[in-house]
Each structure stands twice: as C-alpha cells, then as structure tokens.
Write an enzyme that holds these catalytic residues in place. Structure first.
Site: not given
Length: 275
Positions: A49, A102, A167
C-alpha cells in the site's frame, strides 16, 4: 483453519498453506479484509500500500492473530516501485502463488467535460496501469507456481454510472484485461479472474474524510440510499467481497478463468440509480 466469525469457514480447497499471496491496496477496506482472510486460510501475505501506517497496521493485525504477513510500501502506478515490490516479495518468501490487484481510487464525481486531465490520468494510473504493472512483474513468478490472479474491478466497469467517467473507464479496462490475461496465461497454468463489487461499506481512499462533515454525511446517505434500491437492499460488508476473492484465488475455483464475478447485491440487475 477458519476465518473470523463474520467470514465463516474455509473449505479444504480454500486452504493456502505453503502459498504466498500479494495484496495491493491492503491498508483498508476490501484489500485489508482479503489480506486477513488469506492469512487466516494459511497464506503468507505481502501487504502492499502507499500508506505505510495503515499498511503496517494490517500486517501487524495478521501477525497478532497468528498469521504471517510483511508490509511493503508501494505506489502501484510507479514501475520501479512495483518492480521492487516483486523483488522484495520473492526475497522475503522465495515464491509468489497469488496476486490480488486491489489498489484503486475513485477519482471524485464530475461529468467528463468538468474533469481535469490530471485527475483522469491519476485514476488511470492507479486503477488500470497499476494492475498492468503488478501483473507484468508477477506473471513470471505465477507461471513458475501455476498460480492465480484476482483483479478487483467494479460494477462501474460493467455499466455506466453517474459522474464517474474515469472510474468507469478504468474499471472497464480491468474487466477486459482480466479476460485477455486469462487467454494468454491459461496455457501456462495461471488462472485470472475478477470480482466486481457494488456498494460496499467502505470509504475508498478516505474520500469522505476529506469532506466537510455535512458533505460527508450527505455522501454516505446518498450511497446508502442507492444501495437500498438494490434487490438485497443494503451495502456489502468487506468480508463478503473478500470471501469471493479468496474463493477465486483458491483451488475451489479450479475451472474458472476469465470470469467476471459480480458481488453487488443485485445492483447490476436493476439500473436503479438515485442521483
């Protein structure tokens, strides 16, 4: 081995003992839930991350629960950081069996002519370039292990949605990239699938946290109102999505590749959007 009580139980085919899983965007939300679920099923987990504090917290939580996890800071839009991420993963655990793409950002809410070019580019860089880069550097290792990849797309990658041009476009790219990778790498023993979550009870990228309290409350109310119009009438819990990700990453889904699995409470069956 079992998952946490909210997540139910694994099956024999969903055990990951001896396998290594890399989860991007694992500091919170679906990524954090998936990392914890994979660790509970026996995987050694790399938590990746851009947020070192929250990412290390995910890894520490896994270790505190008796699992094995290691945090590596990475911006998935940066090829050098992704290359280093894979090098450190192999250096730490010696192999890679599962990649969960993800990491993602929302990009805000504007119609296309109102959207800054820089904001479009940033959404594409994280949401589509990121999975490309992670797949590029992970696939040689996944081929060695006949591993699996699961891409976290979105229902917004399957249908149009209000004020989300970047998006929708980025997640639509993830959907078809999933199918294409399944074609090229199935003969090499690598399965590639995607999940398309709908409304999930999580604040992607802390977006609401950057709003004024009244705006944040309105955004949450609008989201819950939209979710209530679905057949199941609510948002998903992150564990409900993570369970499907774990299934697709496991041997329980051994004849699935190129599959695009909605986890959306029926929202793509209704087209009931409340703007």
């Amino acid at each position: 081995m079992t998952l946490n009580p909210e997540s139910g139980h694994t099956t024999a085919l969903e055990h990951f003992d001896g396998r290594v899983a890399l989860v991007t965007g694992a500091s919170g939300g679906i990524g954090r839930a998936t990392a914890r679920a994979l660790a509970a099923a026996g995987a050694q987990v790399i938590v990746a991350d851009v947020d070192p504090g929250a990412g290390e917290d995910t890894a520490r939580t896994i270790r505190d629960g008796g699992g094995t996890a290691h945090f590596i800071a990475c911006d998935v839009s940066d090829p050098e950081q992704v290359r280093t991420l894979l090098e450190q993963t192999i250096g730490t655990f010696g192999q890679l069996d599962v990649l969960i793409n993800n990491a993602g950002i929302s990009g805000g809410a504007q119609r296309l002519h109102e959207l800054d070019v820089e904001d479009w580019d940033r959404v594409m860089a994280v949401n589509l370039r990121g999975p490309f880069l992670c797949a590029k550097y992970a696939l040689p290792h996944l081929m060695n292990r006949r591993g699996t990849m699961v891409n976290v797309a979105s229902t917004y990658g399957l249908i149009g949605a209000p004020q989300a041009p970047a998006y929708c476009a980025s997640k639509g790219g993830v959907v078809n990239l999933t199918r294409q990778l399944a074609v090229d790498y199935g003969p090499s023993g690598v399965r590639v699938n995607a999940v398309c979550p709908g409304y999930v009870d999580t604040d992607m990228g802390g977006q609401r946290g950057r709003l004024a309290p009244g705006q944040a409350a309105a955004a949450l109310e609008r989201r819950e109102s939209n979710a209530a119009r679905q057949p199941l009438g609510r948002q998903a819990h992150v564990d409900e999505v993570a369970r499907v990700v774990v299934f697709l990453a496991s041997g329980a889904s051994s004849f699935m590749t190129g599959s695009i699995v909605t986890v959306d409470g029926g929202c793509t069956s209704t087209f009931n959007y409340n703007q």
